[in-house]
Motif scaffolding. Structure first.
Motif, PDB file in Angstrom:
ATOM      1  N   ALA A 127       1.025  -1.351   0.071  1.00 22.04           N
ATOM      2  CA  ALA A 127      -0.226  -0.334  -0.048  1.00 22.04           C
ATOM      3  C   ALA A 127       1.054   0.765  -0.075  1.00 22.04           C
ATOM      4  O   ALA A 127       2.185   1.113   0.836  1.00 22.04           O
ATOM      5  CB  ALA A 127      -1.096   0.203   1.475  1.00 22.04           C
ATOM      6  N   VAL A 128       0.130   2.306  -0.627  1.00 19.46           N
ATOM      7  CA  VAL A 128       1.523   3.589  -0.536  1.00 19.46           C
ATOM      8  C   VAL A 128       0.466   4.651  -0.474  1.00 19.46           C
ATOM      9  O   VAL A 128      -0.921   5.039  -0.951  1.00 19.46           O
ATOM     10  CB  VAL A 128       1.497   3.620  -2.248  1.00 19.46           C
ATOM     11  N   THR A 129       0.520   5.376   0.741  1.00 20.60           N
ATOM     12  CA  THR A 129      -0.268   6.392   1.282  1.00 20.60           C
ATOM     13  C   THR A 129       0.485   7.984   1.338  1.00 20.60           C
ATOM     14  O   THR A 129       1.868   7.977   1.412  1.00 20.60           O
ATOM     15  CB  THR A 129      -1.333   6.039   2.378  1.00 20.60           C
ATOM     16  N   THR A 130      -0.380   8.864   1.422  1.00 17.21           N
ATOM     17  CA  THR A 130       0.791  10.704   1.683  1.00 17.21           C
ATOM     18  C   THR A 130      -0.160  10.430   2.826  1.00 17.21           C
ATOM     19  O   THR A 130      -1.715  10.779   3.105  1.00 17.21           O
ATOM     20  CB  THR A 130      -0.116  11.129   0.360  1.00 17.21           C
ATOM     21  N   TRP A 131       0.371  11.612   3.914  1.00 13.37           N
ATOM     22  CA  TRP A 131       0.290  12.234   4.877  1.00 13.37           C
ATOM     23  C   TRP A 131       0.843  13.584   5.345  1.00 13.37           C
ATOM     24  O   TRP A 131       1.835  13.594   4.635  1.00 13.37           O
ATOM     25  CB  TRP A 131      -0.066  10.980   6.068  1.00 13.37           C
ATOM     26  N   GLN A 132      -0.167  13.887   5.911  1.00 16.23           N
ATOM     27  CA  GLN A 132       0.159  15.268   6.556  1.00 16.23           C
ATOM     28  C   GLN A 132      -0.368  15.817   7.915  1.00 16.23           C
ATOM     29  O   GLN A 132      -1.369  15.301   8.231  1.00 16.23           O
ATOM     30  CB  GLN A 132       0.075  16.435   5.569  1.00 16.23           C
ATOM     31  N   LEU A 133       0.473  16.405   8.468  1.00 23.36           N
ATOM     32  CA  LEU A 133       0.451  17.218   9.329  1.00 23.36           C
ATOM     33  C   LEU A 133      -0.879  18.521   9.704  1.00 23.36           C
ATOM     34  O   LEU A 133      -0.245  19.598   8.874  1.00 23.36           O
ATOM     35  CB  LEU A 133       1.333  17.350  10.572  1.00 23.36           C
ATOM     36  N   VAL A 134      -1.821  18.795   9.785  1.00 25.65           N
ATOM     37  CA  VAL A 134      -2.512  19.766   9.478  1.00 25.65           C
ATOM     38  C   VAL A 134      -3.393  19.975  11.236  1.00 25.65           C
ATOM     39  O   VAL A 134      -3.807  19.138  11.657  1.00 25.65           O
ATOM     40  CB  VAL A 134      -3.564  19.042   8.825  1.00 25.65           C
ATOM     41  N   ALA A 135      -3.773  21.000  11.120  1.00 21.41           N
ATOM     42  CA  ALA A 135      -4.225  21.853  12.121  1.00 21.41           C
ATOM     43  C   ALA A 135      -5.802  21.258  11.787  1.00 21.41           C
ATOM     44  O   ALA A 135      -6.326  21.210  10.635  1.00 21.41           O
ATOM     45  CB  ALA A 135      -4.446  23.205  12.607  1.00 21.41           C
ATOM     46  N   PRO A 136      -7.208  21.128  12.609  1.00 19.25           N
ATOM     47  CA  PRO A 136      -8.220  21.160  12.537  1.00 19.25           C
ATOM     48  C   PRO A 136      -8.908  22.093  12.050  1.00 19.25           C
ATOM     49  O   PRO A 136      -8.092  23.392  12.035  1.00 19.25           O
ATOM     50  CB  PRO A 136      -9.041  20.879  14.092  1.00 19.25           C
ATOM     51  N   PRO A 137     -10.419  22.437  10.867  1.00 18.52           N
ATOM     52  CA  PRO A 137     -10.616  23.360  10.342  1.00 18.52           C
ATOM     53  C   PRO A 137     -10.465  24.665  11.457  1.00 18.52           C
ATOM     54  O   PRO A 137     -11.035  25.442  11.732  1.00 18.52           O
ATOM     55  CB  PRO A 137     -11.892  22.845   9.554  1.00 18.52           C
ATOM     56  N   GLY A 138     -10.769  24.171  12.570  1.00 18.49           N
ATOM     57  CA  GLY A 138     -11.729  24.782  14.226  1.00 18.49           C
ATOM     58  C   GLY A 138     -10.431  25.414  14.499  1.00 18.49           C
ATOM     59  O   GLY A 138     -10.343  26.248  15.993  1.00 18.49           O
ATOM     60  N   ALA A 164      -6.098  23.093   5.814  1.00 15.32           N
ATOM     61  CA  ALA A 164      -7.562  21.918   6.545  1.00 15.32           C
ATOM     62  C   ALA A 164      -8.367  20.692   6.078  1.00 15.32           C
ATOM     63  O   ALA A 164      -8.519  19.300   6.589  1.00 15.32           O
ATOM     64  CB  ALA A 164      -7.743  22.670   7.988  1.00 15.32           C
ATOM     65  N   GLU A 165      -8.770  21.277   4.716  1.00 14.25           N
ATOM     66  CA  GLU A 165      -9.324  20.180   4.543  1.00 14.25           C
ATOM     67  C   GLU A 165      -9.250  20.848   2.624  1.00 14.25           C
ATOM     68  O   GLU A 165      -9.194  21.709   2.330  1.00 14.25           O
ATOM     69  CB  GLU A 165     -10.299  20.218   5.043  1.00 14.25           C
ATOM     70  N   PRO A 166     -10.160  19.833   2.234  1.00 13.23           N
ATOM     71  CA  PRO A 166     -10.045  19.907   0.694  1.00 13.23           C
ATOM     72  C   PRO A 166     -10.897  21.283  -0.142  1.00 13.23           C
ATOM     73  O   PRO A 166     -12.248  21.427   1.060  1.00 13.23           O
ATOM     74  CB  PRO A 166     -10.836  18.396  -0.068  1.00 13.23           C
TER      75      PRO A 166
END
Length: 530
Positions: A303-314, A424-426
């Motif tokens: 499996a190949v996935t991508t991740w990132q550190l993001v703060a929640p929308p709020g 934080a989101e698309p």
């Protein structure tokens, strides 16, 4: 001969009929020319747009094997191979400490360079610390810096690429235990080099080198080593450190991804932890995309996935969020190589399959396989993103030319929501250029379409009432003499395309308005003083 009114009328009628036929044919010819012109414009637009959506292609250029293929020529790790920007000379670093060069075209074979100061030890791990900087880990717990540059000259009209390796002074990482460096991650931020080495199943050593300048005499270098024991129910199987030396990611044999904050070099802090693999498959490869914001994770199930550190929308603390899941491999992922030009990257598995992906769109663009099916040890994405190299367990290097000019353009990236780096989101975003080399192109047409419709609506709110009132005034109240001039002028303007009117206004009306407008703006200020 006497001309009678009857014959004169017939002559006039014949001329009128002839003129009607000529006019009819001219009108038909004009319509055909207009239709043909429009079709020609559509064909030109299609010809210009087609290359944007053209799929990626790869062509096998060859396979260079050493004179005596075998494990002695195998790369010492996934990062122990590379190529210059012209794809003229490839290189591999073996476990015995031999930096071997392989010409990919015509030319002489450069002499291999031997890593100095090994003293019987072996190169057990290699980590990239920049575009041309590497760090070598040894079996006796030392780190050896390597800067590998390529000099380009011209001889007889031909380009000659010459490798110029420069090894640094070995640094002792584990002076007491002299434990072997199993895995290695490194970075060269402005504050000084940082290296993280695995020396045990869950034991990490974090080495920080600080270069201090003094007013008189040469500067000095201070090196410190911190112990970091990873709390996990498995073993460490992969490491990745971003180029800023701030975030360390650790993959485990149970499929967990751990994040550590290294901003305070003296006391690393554990951060978020997630289960990447639903089947608890070990994480076998970690790597960053250009810019070191998006982390690529490959596991033992392929499996190949991508991740990132993001703060929640709020708002709140940063958390690991999965961005995309790509087409998987049939075997464990053993290497990840990122593009130096865009958000593309290459993955390889032990069975010889190599796949090209693009991080922004979340799509797998291309899949190729090594011709002999030998187990791969390293994969390389050429600096100009125009080639891929794979090194196998016998030291052979397979070379492909890649044609992938517009990987960022898909129907999804043009019209759908896309999860961009740092968001934080698309979202729908249009930003075609940026100020840094690691910029992520944002080509959503939704904001442009929405902005066009919104501008049209606002224009109609002003134009429709004015047009209706003007039409009523011209039709019912305007003097017939003036109406005789205004009505034909308006009808002619309505018959002309708005582009033509804008062209005439730009050439003829704009210079006139340019001379008058400053006076109109200054009139309210000047008139009260008179």
């Amino acid at each position: 001969m006497t001309v009678t009114p009857l014959s004169l009328g017939r002559a006039r009628t014949s001329r009128r009929v002839l003129l009607d036929r000529i006019s009819r044919r001219l009108v038909v010819l004009g319509g055909v020319v207009i239709i043909a012109s429009i079709l020609a414009i559509l064909l030109v637009i299609a010809a210009e747009v087609y290359p944007v959506f053209r799929p990626a292609t790869a062509a096998l250029l060859g396979r260079q094997a050493p004179a005596a293929p075998g494990p002695a020529h195998a790369p010492a790790g996934p990062s122990a191979a590379g190529v210059d920007e012209y794809r003229a000379v490839a290189w591999r670093l073996t476990g015995a400490g031999s930096l071997e060069f392989v010409p990919l075209g015509a030319g002489q074979v450069p002499e291999p360079a031997i890593v100095p100061g090994l003293d019987g030890a072996r190169v057990s791990a290699v980590a990239a610390a920049g575009r041309s900087h590497f760090v070598l880990g040894t079996s006796d717990g030392r780190l050896i810096p390597l800067e590998l540059a390529f000099a380009v000259t011209r001889e007889g009209g031909a380009r000659v690429v010459t490798p110029e390796p420069a090894f640094g002074v070995p640094l002792t990482l584990d002076p007491e235990g002299r434990r072997a460096v199993r895995r290695l991650a490194a970075a060269t931020p402005d504050g000084g080099p940082v290296a993280v080495a695995q020396v045990g199943p869950t034991a990490l050593l974090v080495q920080t080198v600080v270069e201090k300048k003094v007013l008189i005499g040469p500067g000095r270098t201070d090196s410190s080593v911190q112990t970091l024991d990873v709390v996990t129910d498995g073993e460490i199987t992969a490491l990745a450190l971003d180029g800023r030396g701030e975030d360390l990611f650790v993959g485990t044999s149970r499929g967990r991804l751990l994040q550590y904050d290294l901003r305070d070099r003296g006391s690393p802090k554990p951060g978020d932890a997630v289960d990447v693999s639903a089947t608890a498959a070990p994480l076998t490869a970690l790597g960053f995309l250009l810019g070191d914001r998006t982390l690529v994770v490959g596991d033992g199930s392929g499996a190949v996935t991508t991740w990132q550190l993001v703060a929640p929308p709020g708002g709140g603390e940063r958390r690991l969020a999965q961005l995309h899941r790509f087409e998987g491999h049939p075997g464990p992922v053993i290497a990840i190589a990122a593009s130096g030009r865009d958000k593309g990257f290459v993955t390889a598995d032990a069975g010889g399959a190599v796949r090209l992906h693009y991080g922004t769109s979340g799509q797998t663009l291309l899949s190729v396989a090594a011709p002999d099916g030998a187990p791969l040890r390293a994969v390389v994405f050429a600096p100009k993103a125009d080639g891929v190299l794979a090194a196998d367990a016998t030291g052979a290097i397979t070379h492909w030319r890649v044609d992938n000019p517009h990987p960022e353009v898909t129907l999804g990236t043009l019209f759908g929501r896309v999860w961009y780096e740092g968001y934080a989101e698309p979202a729908y975003v249009w930003q075609s250029t940026g100020g840094t080399d690691d910029f992520e192109a944002k080509l959503s047409l939704a904001p442009l379409i929405f902005g066009t419709l919104k501008g049209t609506l606002y224009a109609l709110l002003f134009a429709v009432p004015l047009a209706l009132l003007a039409a009523l005034y011209v039709s019912e109240f305007m003097h017939p003499v003036v109406k005789g001039w205004v009505k034909p002028a308006v009808e002619i303007m309505a018959a002309l395309p708005s582009v033509v009117l804008g062209f005439l206004a730009g050439l003829w009306l704009a210079p006139m308005v340019e001379r008058v407008v400053p006076g109109l703006f200054l009139m309210p200020l000047v008139t009260p003083g008179l």
